[in-house]
Motif scaffolding. Structure first.
Motif, PDB file in Angstrom:
ATOM      1  N   ARG A  71      21.888  74.102  45.665  1.00  0.00           N
ATOM      2  CA  ARG A  71      21.531  74.019  46.829  1.00  0.00           C
ATOM      3  C   ARG A  71      20.398  72.915  47.601  1.00  0.00           C
ATOM      4  O   ARG A  71      20.877  71.889  47.314  1.00  0.00           O
ATOM      5  CB  ARG A  71      20.866  75.545  47.391  1.00  0.00           C
ATOM      6  N   GLU A  72      19.422  73.237  48.001  1.00  0.00           N
ATOM      7  CA  GLU A  72      18.426  72.082  48.320  1.00  0.00           C
ATOM      8  C   GLU A  72      17.539  71.770  47.247  1.00  0.00           C
ATOM      9  O   GLU A  72      16.758  70.950  47.512  1.00  0.00           O
ATOM     10  CB  GLU A  72      17.525  72.549  49.590  1.00  0.00           C
ATOM     11  N   GLY A  73      17.756  72.333  45.957  1.00  0.00           N
ATOM     12  CA  GLY A  73      16.971  71.757  44.920  1.00  0.00           C
ATOM     13  C   GLY A  73      15.533  71.995  44.826  1.00  0.00           C
ATOM     14  O   GLY A  73      14.559  71.491  44.012  1.00  0.00           O
ATOM     15  N   ASN A 247      16.680  66.723  46.913  1.00  0.00           N
ATOM     16  CA  ASN A 247      15.554  66.754  47.813  1.00  0.00           C
ATOM     17  C   ASN A 247      15.372  65.627  48.802  1.00  0.00           C
ATOM     18  O   ASN A 247      14.774  65.830  49.449  1.00  0.00           O
ATOM     19  CB  ASN A 247      14.322  66.954  46.948  1.00  0.00           C
ATOM     20  N   LEU A 248      15.777  64.545  47.976  1.00  0.00           N
ATOM     21  CA  LEU A 248      15.700  63.311  48.884  1.00  0.00           C
ATOM     22  C   LEU A 248      16.915  62.849  49.819  1.00  0.00           C
ATOM     23  O   LEU A 248      16.841  61.959  50.340  1.00  0.00           O
ATOM     24  CB  LEU A 248      15.520  61.863  47.839  1.00  0.00           C
ATOM     25  N   GLN A 253      23.391  66.761  53.290  1.00  0.00           N
ATOM     26  CA  GLN A 253      23.768  68.069  53.271  1.00  0.00           C
ATOM     27  C   GLN A 253      23.814  68.838  54.368  1.00  0.00           C
ATOM     28  O   GLN A 253      22.691  68.694  55.255  1.00  0.00           O
ATOM     29  CB  GLN A 253      22.769  68.671  52.406  1.00  0.00           C
ATOM     30  N   PRO A 254      25.208  69.350  54.394  1.00  0.00           N
ATOM     31  CA  PRO A 254      25.129  70.324  55.901  1.00  0.00           C
ATOM     32  C   PRO A 254      24.200  71.393  56.179  1.00  0.00           C
ATOM     33  O   PRO A 254      24.045  71.806  55.205  1.00  0.00           O
ATOM     34  CB  PRO A 254      26.587  70.876  55.762  1.00  0.00           C
ATOM     35  N   ASN A 268      14.894  64.312  63.984  1.00  0.00           N
ATOM     36  CA  ASN A 268      15.554  64.719  62.780  1.00  0.00           C
ATOM     37  C   ASN A 268      15.464  63.486  61.725  1.00  0.00           C
ATOM     38  O   ASN A 268      14.801  62.663  62.062  1.00  0.00           O
ATOM     39  CB  ASN A 268      16.888  65.007  63.039  1.00  0.00           C
ATOM     40  N   LEU A 269      16.012  63.512  60.795  1.00  0.00           N
ATOM     41  CA  LEU A 269      16.067  62.305  59.700  1.00  0.00           C
ATOM     42  C   LEU A 269      16.668  61.238  60.148  1.00  0.00           C
ATOM     43  O   LEU A 269      16.388  60.277  59.705  1.00  0.00           O
ATOM     44  CB  LEU A 269      16.723  62.750  58.508  1.00  0.00           C
TER      45      LEU A 269
END
Length: 527
Positions: A71-73, A247-248, A253-254, A268-269
């Motif tokens: 997942r997102e780590g 994480n980075l 990642q959707p 956002n990013l």
């Protein structure tokens, strides 16, 4: 310019009554931890679930260890804390309170450790003000409850700071400090910023005892991270690189490139927040009274930075996360949540500011008057913060201070009035349960799926909400977080009148009239 430390003494010039004796500090720390635990557990049943809680609780129940490399780590320690609390309390606490017991207890222990360290290095007065400032920050107080990630991260980071001083004096404490630092690394990727503060401080002061503690503790912290994350056991290097990539690489990642509204604009990013965003979040989400004490404490430490080594260590830990989170690659979402540990060190600096005093004066009588006025001013600052805590309850994550005009002023300025689904409280759920007939169901716009599943399992949410379930859609529930709105949500709010609106309170005046909508329920017209 580098400064050479004179020796291993970690004390400083007395503030207020001077550094407290060991026995008195232990007693005060125990009282602080107990009061903090009581305040959090007594309010835990009233605080609705936060966005990440459902996911965190379900992960903690899973046998598949869904951490670190999936997942997102997120690493695993916060899940262990949740699971430990549930293990000892599931038979006598409600499910949500049982899940929150572990994080609340860890936070209370950290509050006691902070109290002890501040008392030993500064003064009794600084210690109790620091703990009060820790508990009376509405947003920090809310996150300290949640069976989620950020409260345990704050706790572990505080404990790492609190155990660093004895680690400098005794190599055996370096082992304790290394383990606690490893717990910090194992709670959230943000925890990997924590060692930076210790390294920077040791380098500035060329402090040999600190270098020894770092030499022992940092490798042990890495070993602790490895031990607490079983997905790394088979292939540590590949697992660690996967952890870093997850994480980075959030932008790839959707669903993890989460937007936020900041003064009316979306970020956002791909469109990073301005560099000063962390200072703004601090300036508008911490009560003004605590901010005043913090500025006094930070100013005192800055003026005496050559000799006030303990104060500078606190200041460095406050600043390091704000600096890193101001960088363009940092995730922008969820307001102050991503810099939450800095709020804990802000509280410690507020305690230092409250206890600082000047020793000059024309007479003993005038000095006494000034001391009385100083104590009264500190109490007034804390009382005002306590009033804010009571006035915003239980939607503490919607708190904004008077510098921006409270919640109404912040909303008018283009800030998000809510972001964590914590406004989906008993009042809203009761309305939905009452007004949704058999054969009808509720649609939650960008709803917290895991939270809803647990609320359904626990019998809190009785109406149907699942998309694939049978039933005619009757209501659409919209959280007033502009960054999550769809065109349909905006159309409803512009063209339809809500059947039900959740606000914190409709009484009061000016910035204290908290009638800003947090959740709206709109009828769905079925043809």
């Amino acid at each position: 310019m580098l400064v050479t430390a004179k020796g291993p003494d970690f004390s400083t010039e007395p503030l207020g009554a001077g550094p407290a004796p060991r026995g008195r500090s232990v007693l005060l720390a125990g009282i602080a931890a107990a009061v903090c635990w009581g305040a959090l557990m007594s309010t835990a049943p009233r605080l609705p679930m936060g966005w990440d809680e459902g996911s965190a609780i379900l992960r903690a129940q899973s046998a598949g260890w869904p951490y670190t490399t999936v997942r997102e780590g997120h690493p695993a320690f916060y899940g262990l804390v949740i699971a430990a609390g549930r293990f000892v309390s599931a038979s006598w606490l409600a499910p949500l309170a049982a899940a929150r017991l572990g994080p609340v207890t860890l936070f209370s222990i950290a509050a006691g450790a902070m109290c002890y360290r501040v008392a030993r290095e500064f003064s009794f007065r600084a210690a109790w003000v620091a703990v009060a400032a820790l508990v009376l920050q509405p947003r920090l107080f809310a996150h300290a409850h949640f069976a989620s990630i950020d409260g345990p991260l704050v706790s572990c980071w505080l404990l790492a700071w609190a155990t660093f001083a004895p680690a400098r004096r005794d190599w055996r404490w370096s082992i304790v400090w290394g383990i606690v630092l490893g717990m910090t690394l194992s709670t959230k990727a943000t925890g990997w910023i924590a060692p930076v503060g210790f390294v920077v401080w040791a380098a500035v002061y060329r402090d040999r005892p600190s270098l020894r503690a770092l030499a022992i503790g940092v490798p042990l912290a890495l070993a602790t991270f490895w031990a607490l994350n079983p997905p790394l056991w088979r292939d540590p290097m590949e697992g660690f690189f996967t952890f870093l990539r997850l994480n980075l690489g959030r932008a790839n990642q959707p669903g993890l490139n989460i937007s936020t509204q900041f003064f009316g604009r979306m970020y956002n990013l791909e469109h990073p927040l301005p560099w000063y965003n962390t200072l703004v979040w601090t300036g508008i989400t911490v009560p003004l009274g605590i901010l005043v004490l913090f500025v006094l404490g930070l100013g005192r430490v800055a003026r005496r930075w050559r000799t006030d080594q303990p104060g500078m260590l606190v200041a460095v830990h406050w600043a390091v996360l704000l600096v890193v989170r101001a960088l363009p690659w940092a995730p922008p979402h969820d307001a102050e949540r991503l810099i939450l540990p800095s709020f804990a060190f802000l509280a410690a600096l507020a305690g230092i500011g409250a206890a600082a005093r000047r020793h000059s004066g024309p007479s003993r009588g005038s000095t006494t008057v000034r001391q009385v006025l100083a104590v009264a001013s500190v109490l007034l600052c804390l009382a005002a913060s306590g009033f804010s805590l009571l006035w915003y309850a239980p939607q503490w994550l919607s708190y904004y201070n008077l510098a921006i005009g409270g919640l109404p002023g912040a909303t008018s300025a283009g800030m998000e009035p809510t972001y964590y689904w914590d406004a989906l409280d008993e009042e809203v759920v009761t309305w939905l349960n009452t007004h949704t007939r058999p054969g009808e169901k509720v649609v939650f716009a960008a709803g917290p799926v895991e939270n809803l599943a647990l609320m359904r399992r626990w019998g809190i949410l009785r109406c149907e909400y699942r998309a694939r379930a049978k039933g005619v859609p009757r209501w659409r529930v919209v959280q007033h977080r502009p960054s999550a709105w769809t065109p349909e949500d905006r159309r409803l709010m512009e063209q339809e009148k809500a059947a039900f609106v959740k606000a914190i309170r409709r009484t009061g005046w000016g910035p204290w009239r908290l009638d800003v909508p947090l959740v709206g329920v709109y009828a769905i017209q079925n043809e």
